[in-house]
Design a protein around this motif. Structure first.
Motif, PDB file in Angstrom:
ATOM      1  N   VAL A 232       0.827  -1.202   0.000  1.00  0.00           N
ATOM      2  CA  VAL A 232       0.000   0.000   0.000  1.00  0.00           C
ATOM      3  C   VAL A 232       0.861   1.251   0.000  1.00  0.00           C
ATOM      4  CG1 VAL A 232      -1.760   1.280   1.268  1.00  0.00           C
ATOM      5  CG2 VAL A 232      -1.891  -1.203   1.141  1.00  0.00           C
ATOM      6  N   ARG A 233       1.942   1.229   0.815  1.00  0.00           N
ATOM      7  CA  ARG A 233       2.848   2.379   0.837  1.00  0.00           C
ATOM      8  C   ARG A 233       3.475   2.605  -0.524  1.00  0.00           C
ATOM      9  NH1 ARG A 233       5.097   0.342   6.066  1.00  0.00           N
ATOM     10  NH2 ARG A 233       4.146   1.577   7.733  1.00  0.00           N
ATOM     11  N   GLU A 234       3.812   1.511  -1.172  1.00  0.00           N
ATOM     12  CA  GLU A 234       4.422   1.644  -2.496  1.00  0.00           C
ATOM     13  C   GLU A 234       3.464   2.317  -3.478  1.00  0.00           C
ATOM     14  OE1 GLU A 234       6.223  -1.228  -6.039  1.00  0.00           O
ATOM     15  OE2 GLU A 234       5.534  -2.088  -4.136  1.00  0.00           O
ATOM     16  N   VAL A 235       2.192   1.913  -3.433  1.00  0.00           N
ATOM     17  CA  VAL A 235       1.213   2.512  -4.338  1.00  0.00           C
ATOM     18  C   VAL A 235       0.993   3.979  -3.987  1.00  0.00           C
ATOM     19  CG1 VAL A 235      -1.161   2.380  -5.176  1.00  0.00           C
ATOM     20  CG2 VAL A 235       0.126   0.285  -4.726  1.00  0.00           C
ATOM     21  N   TYR A 236       0.932   4.299  -2.680  1.00  0.00           N
ATOM     22  CA  TYR A 236       0.772   5.700  -2.266  1.00  0.00           C
ATOM     23  C   TYR A 236       1.959   6.544  -2.741  1.00  0.00           C
ATOM     24  CZ  TYR A 236      -3.420   5.734   0.652  1.00  0.00           C
ATOM     25  OH  TYR A 236      -4.722   5.728   1.085  1.00  0.00           O
ATOM     26  N   GLU A 237       3.163   6.004  -2.619  1.00  0.00           N
ATOM     27  CA  GLU A 237       4.333   6.759  -3.066  1.00  0.00           C
ATOM     28  C   GLU A 237       4.294   6.995  -4.569  1.00  0.00           C
ATOM     29  OE1 GLU A 237       6.629   8.175  -1.344  1.00  0.00           O
ATOM     30  OE2 GLU A 237       5.993   7.465   0.637  1.00  0.00           O
ATOM     31  N   ARG A 238       3.869   5.978  -5.318  1.00  0.00           N
ATOM     32  CA  ARG A 238       3.741   6.160  -6.766  1.00  0.00           C
ATOM     33  C   ARG A 238       2.664   7.184  -7.106  1.00  0.00           C
ATOM     34  NH1 ARG A 238       2.466   0.428  -8.890  1.00  0.00           N
ATOM     35  NH2 ARG A 238       2.086   1.624 -10.788  1.00  0.00           N
ATOM     36  N   ALA A 239       1.582   7.231  -6.311  1.00  0.00           N
ATOM     37  CA  ALA A 239       0.496   8.166  -6.587  1.00  0.00           C
ATOM     38  C   ALA A 239       0.919   9.605  -6.308  1.00  0.00           C
ATOM     39  CB  ALA A 239      -0.727   7.793  -5.754  1.00  0.00           C
ATOM     40  N   ILE A 240       1.538   9.846  -5.126  1.00  0.00           N
ATOM     41  CA  ILE A 240       1.909  11.216  -4.776  1.00  0.00           C
ATOM     42  C   ILE A 240       3.095  11.719  -5.578  1.00  0.00           C
ATOM     43  CG2 ILE A 240       0.956  10.998  -2.447  1.00  0.00           C
ATOM     44  CD1 ILE A 240       3.765  10.550  -1.427  1.00  0.00           C
ATOM     45  N   ALA A 241       3.744  10.825  -6.293  1.00  0.00           N
ATOM     46  CA  ALA A 241       4.856  11.272  -7.138  1.00  0.00           C
ATOM     47  C   ALA A 241       4.358  12.020  -8.377  1.00  0.00           C
ATOM     48  CB  ALA A 241       5.715  10.086  -7.554  1.00  0.00           C
ATOM     49  N   ASN A 242       3.085  11.874  -8.704  1.00  0.00           N
ATOM     50  CA  ASN A 242       2.515  12.542  -9.880  1.00  0.00           C
ATOM     51  C   ASN A 242       2.025  13.937  -9.475  1.00  0.00           C
ATOM     52  OD1 ASN A 242       2.633  10.216 -11.812  1.00  0.00           O
ATOM     53  ND2 ASN A 242       1.269   9.316 -10.285  1.00  0.00           N
ATOM     54  N   ILE A 243       2.982  14.864  -9.333  1.00  0.00           N
ATOM     55  CA  ILE A 243       2.668  16.229  -8.915  1.00  0.00           C
ATOM     56  C   ILE A 243       1.985  16.948 -10.078  1.00  0.00           C
ATOM     57  CG2 ILE A 243       3.656  18.388  -8.051  1.00  0.00           C
ATOM     58  CD1 ILE A 243       6.005  16.735  -7.021  1.00  0.00           C
ATOM     59  N   PRO A 244       0.948  17.746  -9.812  1.00  0.00           N
ATOM     60  CA  PRO A 244       0.300  18.496 -10.895  1.00  0.00           C
ATOM     61  C   PRO A 244       1.303  19.375 -11.629  1.00  0.00           C
ATOM     62  CG  PRO A 244      -1.042  18.586  -8.921  1.00  0.00           C
ATOM     63  CD  PRO A 244       0.253  17.953  -8.524  1.00  0.00           C
ATOM     64  N   PRO A 245       1.246  19.413 -12.953  1.00  0.00           N
ATOM     65  CA  PRO A 245       2.241  20.180 -13.717  1.00  0.00           C
ATOM     66  C   PRO A 245       2.057  21.689 -13.618  1.00  0.00           C
ATOM     67  CG  PRO A 245       0.606  19.226 -15.193  1.00  0.00           C
ATOM     68  CD  PRO A 245       0.303  18.698 -13.833  1.00  0.00           C
ATOM     69  N   ILE A 246       0.878  22.159 -13.227  1.00  0.00           N
ATOM     70  CA  ILE A 246       0.585  23.594 -13.172  1.00  0.00           C
ATOM     71  C   ILE A 246       0.349  23.979 -11.720  1.00  0.00           C
ATOM     72  CG2 ILE A 246      -0.943  25.439 -13.989  1.00  0.00           C
ATOM     73  CD1 ILE A 246      -1.641  23.641 -16.349  1.00  0.00           C
ATOM     74  N   GLN A 247       0.964  25.097 -11.309  1.00  0.00           N
ATOM     75  CA  GLN A 247       0.816  25.564  -9.926  1.00  0.00           C
ATOM     76  C   GLN A 247      -0.421  26.455  -9.808  1.00  0.00           C
ATOM     77  OE1 GLN A 247       4.400  27.303  -8.397  1.00  0.00           O
ATOM     78  NE2 GLN A 247       5.461  25.339  -8.234  1.00  0.00           N
ATOM     79  N   GLU A 248      -1.579  25.825  -9.965  1.00  0.00           N
ATOM     80  CA  GLU A 248      -2.865  26.472  -9.752  1.00  0.00           C
ATOM     81  C   GLU A 248      -3.663  25.608  -8.785  1.00  0.00           C
ATOM     82  OE1 GLU A 248      -4.961  27.309 -13.308  1.00  0.00           O
ATOM     83  OE2 GLU A 248      -3.321  28.461 -14.214  1.00  0.00           O
ATOM     84  N   LYS A 249      -4.358  26.280  -7.875  1.00  0.00           N
ATOM     85  CA  LYS A 249      -5.000  25.545  -6.781  1.00  0.00           C
ATOM     86  C   LYS A 249      -6.048  24.571  -7.268  1.00  0.00           C
ATOM     87  CE  LYS A 249      -6.756  26.294  -2.132  1.00  0.00           C
ATOM     88  NZ  LYS A 249      -7.062  27.273  -1.075  1.00  0.00           N
ATOM     89  N   ARG A 250      -6.737  24.890  -8.341  1.00  0.00           N
ATOM     90  CA  ARG A 250      -7.797  24.001  -8.807  1.00  0.00           C
ATOM     91  C   ARG A 250      -7.239  22.674  -9.308  1.00  0.00           C
ATOM     92  NH1 ARG A 250      -8.641  24.538 -14.444  1.00  0.00           N
ATOM     93  NH2 ARG A 250      -7.242  26.051 -15.427  1.00  0.00           N
ATOM     94  N   HIS A 251      -5.980  22.658  -9.775  1.00  0.00           N
ATOM     95  CA  HIS A 251      -5.358  21.410 -10.212  1.00  0.00           C
ATOM     96  C   HIS A 251      -4.814  20.597  -9.040  1.00  0.00           C
ATOM     97  CE1 HIS A 251      -5.621  22.480 -14.458  1.00  0.00           C
ATOM     98  NE2 HIS A 251      -5.117  23.665 -14.172  1.00  0.00           N
ATOM     99  N   TRP A 252      -4.655  21.220  -7.891  1.00  0.00           N
ATOM    100  CA  TRP A 252      -4.087  20.541  -6.732  1.00  0.00           C
ATOM    101  C   TRP A 252      -5.144  20.017  -5.766  1.00  0.00           C
ATOM    102  CZ3 TRP A 252       1.269  20.663  -4.762  1.00  0.00           C
ATOM    103  CH2 TRP A 252       2.191  21.079  -5.740  1.00  0.00           C
ATOM    104  N   ARG A 253      -6.407  20.353  -5.975  1.00  0.00           N
ATOM    105  CA  ARG A 253      -7.431  20.014  -4.978  1.00  0.00           C
ATOM    106  C   ARG A 253      -7.580  18.500  -4.804  1.00  0.00           C
ATOM    107  NH1 ARG A 253     -10.166  24.486  -3.358  1.00  0.00           N
ATOM    108  NH2 ARG A 253     -10.131  26.301  -4.752  1.00  0.00           N
ATOM    109  N   ARG A 254      -7.660  17.756  -5.905  1.00  0.00           N
ATOM    110  CA  ARG A 254      -7.787  16.303  -5.792  1.00  0.00           C
ATOM    111  C   ARG A 254      -6.464  15.664  -5.389  1.00  0.00           C
ATOM    112  NH1 ARG A 254     -11.921  14.193  -4.497  1.00  0.00           N
ATOM    113  NH2 ARG A 254     -11.597  12.263  -5.630  1.00  0.00           N
ATOM    114  N   TYR A 255      -5.362  16.241  -5.864  1.00  0.00           N
ATOM    115  CA  TYR A 255      -4.053  15.664  -5.563  1.00  0.00           C
ATOM    116  C   TYR A 255      -3.756  15.714  -4.069  1.00  0.00           C
ATOM    117  CZ  TYR A 255       1.054  15.483  -5.178  1.00  0.00           C
ATOM    118  OH  TYR A 255       2.340  15.182  -4.794  1.00  0.00           O
TER     119      TYR A 255
END
Length: 633
Positions: A232-255
């Motif tokens: 599970v930790r491995e999957v979480y690490e892979r998921a959070i590694a996909n940082i939104p490419p644009i620094q706008e709050k609406r793109h970060w809400r789900r992330y």
């Protein structure tokens, strides 16, 4: 010549329509159809039933029907409904081979018709021709691979037949076309129905984009259900590694919820507080606080540290949040935390910082003053209210003033309350302030409360005479009327009722947005007695109405006198009437209409001319002069 004349054809005469005006009763085509339907003129008797007794009659019937279908197809071969009806008729006769031939001929005409493929495949499945149905579905998904309906029905057929491997193969072919998200979920649910968790996991890993965070949430729920913590930790690490490419709050809400779920998983499921702290700290370092922040993360981190009984880290984290990116939600959360801990001095400091950050926030001023009032320090609360109402800009000043007034009433400082009302009325003359002031005076238990309340209504009425909002003036007078109905004498009630306005209907022009004239509209207006007394036009209008009514009454009286004069008999009484010289001017004006009358329809001009020519008594001249003056006005 005769032969020529005889050889000519006679042209019939066309009847000329003399009256070309429209008929009084117009008959429309809809009416004709409706009448025909009602009279059942369009209904034909049903054809006679035929009984087929031998094979020869059956063959004749089939030949006749097929000839009719072929004729319809020959007339317009592009109408697919004719083909489908033909094929379904053949199917009803158990002529599957002929129906199959008709569907194939129809596909040659229009091979992109979705309904045709579906009817064809359904016929084969209904007759348990599985291989034929597979052949049709294969051809359909090859020709039209973007029609998801073909794929869904194909996979459903294979699964119903128990051909799991074949169904999985169809899904694999479908996923190569990179369909929409629902198709991937259908494939994943198919594997989960047969307990193929590893294959479901591989499908999630191969899914349409890495920044599709909803897909990561579904994958993580699947992994958390039946795997160990390291996976599970491995999957979480892979998921959070996909940082939104644009620094706008609406793109970060789900992330950002990936981090929150990760931290909650470590704290509640794995029960590893140190790793939970690392997750929170890594997330807070990743967020670009100079551009935007998430107060939820800061507050969750502070609450986590408090659950771990590490108050110093919680205060340090929330203090850092206020210093880096102050937000209303952060201040409120931090103050609520300190209130629960009964650290009132820290609450005061936080309120001071909060008001430095947002001095126009009336709610904060009110909460700060309420805190001091709860602690029993009324002087500090009053000082806070004074600072608040002195601010140049406030978001809800009416709420702030009401809270200050309610505070003074609770402290039973009635003189201070009166002073606040007077200061507020210097800033605004709103009708609700006046009414509230009057209700306050009425609520005090004193001997002169009714007189004080009445005096406030008097001042309010004088102050609002120049107000343009007539509805507010009416609201004040109605409130005053209710007060007098309950506490006032008869004279006071009548005085207030005389101040109530008259409701009149008026018209005004409407102008469109482009400046053009948009017509007229009616609206209601109020005419107050004070305004009517101060405006000469309204005085003149009232006088004109009175004069018109008086004229109508005089006309009615004169008409009655004339009718009575006409009913007097022409006899001895008429001979004994005095001579005109002896009767005087007044009698001359009242002589009967049948003897002499040179008046026109205008009663005003005739009365004035008669009075001037007759030279009657001065009292009549004075009356006529008054009428003439009124008319001139």
């Amino acid at each position: 010549m005769a032969s020529t004349a005889a050889g000519k054809q006679r042209i019939p005469k066309v009847a000329k329509v003399k009256n070309k005006a429209p008929a009084e009763v117009q008959i429309t085509a809809e009416q004709l159809l409706r009448e025909a339907k009602e009279r059942e003129l369009e209904l034909l008797p049903p054809p006679p039933k035929q009984k087929i007794t031998d094979a020869e009659e059956l063959n004749d019937y089939k030949l006749k029907k097929r000839k009719g279908f072929e004729d319809n197809i020959r007339k317009n071969r592009t109408v697919i409904s004719n083909w489908i009806k033909y094929a379904q008729w053949e199917e009803s006769l158990k002529e599957v081979q002929r129906a199959r031939s008709i569907y194939e001929r129809a596909l040659d005409v229009d091979h992109r018709n979705i309904t045709l493929w579906l009817k064809y495949a359904e016929m084969e499945m209904k007759n348990r021709q599985v291989n034929h149905a597979r052949n049709i579905w294969d051809r359909a998904i090859t020709i039209l691979p973007r029609v998801n309906q073909f794929w869904y029905k194909y996979t459903y057929m294979e699964e119903m037949l128990g051909n799991i491997a074949g169904c999985r193969q169809v899904f694999e072919r479908w996923m190569e076309w990179e369909p929409e998200e629902q198709a991937w979920h259908s494939y994943i649910n198919f594997e989960l129905r047969y307990k193929e968790v590893d294959k479901s996991r591989s499908i999630y890993e191969n899914y349409a984009s890495p920044h599709n965070y909803d897909a990561w949430f579904d994958y993580l729920r699947l992994v958390e259900s039946d795997t160990d913590a390291d996976t599970v930790r491995e999957v979480y690490e892979r998921a959070i590694a996909n940082i939104p490419p644009i620094q706008e709050k609406r793109h970060w809400r789900r992330y950002i919820y990936l981090w929150i779920n990760y931290a909650l998983y470590e704290e509640l499921e794995v029960k590893d507080p140190e790793r939970t702290r690392q997750v929170y700290q890594a997330c807070l370092e990743l967020i670009p606080h100079k551009k935007f922040t998430f107060a939820k993360i800061w507050l969750l981190y502070g609450q986590f540290e408090i659950r771990q009984k590490n108050l110093q880290n919680a205060r340090r984290g929330l203090g850092t949040a206020i210093g880096k990116c102050p937000k209303n939600k952060l201040f409120k959360g931090y103050i609520e935390l300190e209130l629960q801990l009964r650290e009132f001095d820290r609450c005061r400091k936080l309120y001071e910082k909060y008001l430095e950050f947002s001095p126009e926030n009336c709610t904060t001023w009110i909460k700060f003053a309420e805190l001091e009032a709860i602690l029993g320090d009324t002087d500090r609360a009053r000082a806070i209210f004074e600072l608040a109402i002195g601010q140049p800009r406030l978001d809800m000043p009416e709420v702030l003033w009401k809270s200050y007034i309610d505070f003074e009433i609770e402290q039973e400082e009635y003189d201070n309350t009166r002073g606040l009302y007077k200061r507020l009325l210097q800033r605004t003359q709103h009708v609700k302030v006046w009414i509230s002031y009057g209700q306050f005076e009425l609520s005090i238990d004193s001997d002169d409360r009714i007189q004080r309340c009445r005096q406030i209504y008097e001042e309010a009425n004088k102050s609002m005479q120049s107000c343009e909002e007539k509805e507010e003036r009416l609201m004040l007078l109605e409130s005053w009327r209710d007060f007098e109905d309950e506490f006032g004498s008869f004279a006071n009630k009548e005085r207030v009722r005389k101040l109530l306005p008259e409701k009149v209907k008026k018209r005004r022009k409407i102008t469109a947005e482009d400046g053009s004239d948009a017509g007229w509209e009616e609206y209601y207006d109020y005419i107050f007695p004070e305004d009517a007394a101060n405006q000469p036009n309204l005085k003149l209008l009232a006088m004109a109405k009175m004069w018109k009514k008086q004229q109508q009454d005089e006309d009615e009286e004169e008409q009655e006198e004339e009718e009575e004069g006409q009913q007097v008999p022409q006899g001895k009484e008429a001979q004994e009437s005095p001579e005109p010289e002896e009767q005087g001017p007044a009698a001359q004006r009242e002589q009967p209409e049948n003897e002499y009358d040179d008046r026109d329809d205008d009663e005003e001009s005739s009365s004035s001319s008669d009075s001037e020519s007759d030279g009657g008594d001065r009292q009549d001249d004075k009356t006529e002069q008054t009428k003439a003056d009124t008319e001139n006005h």
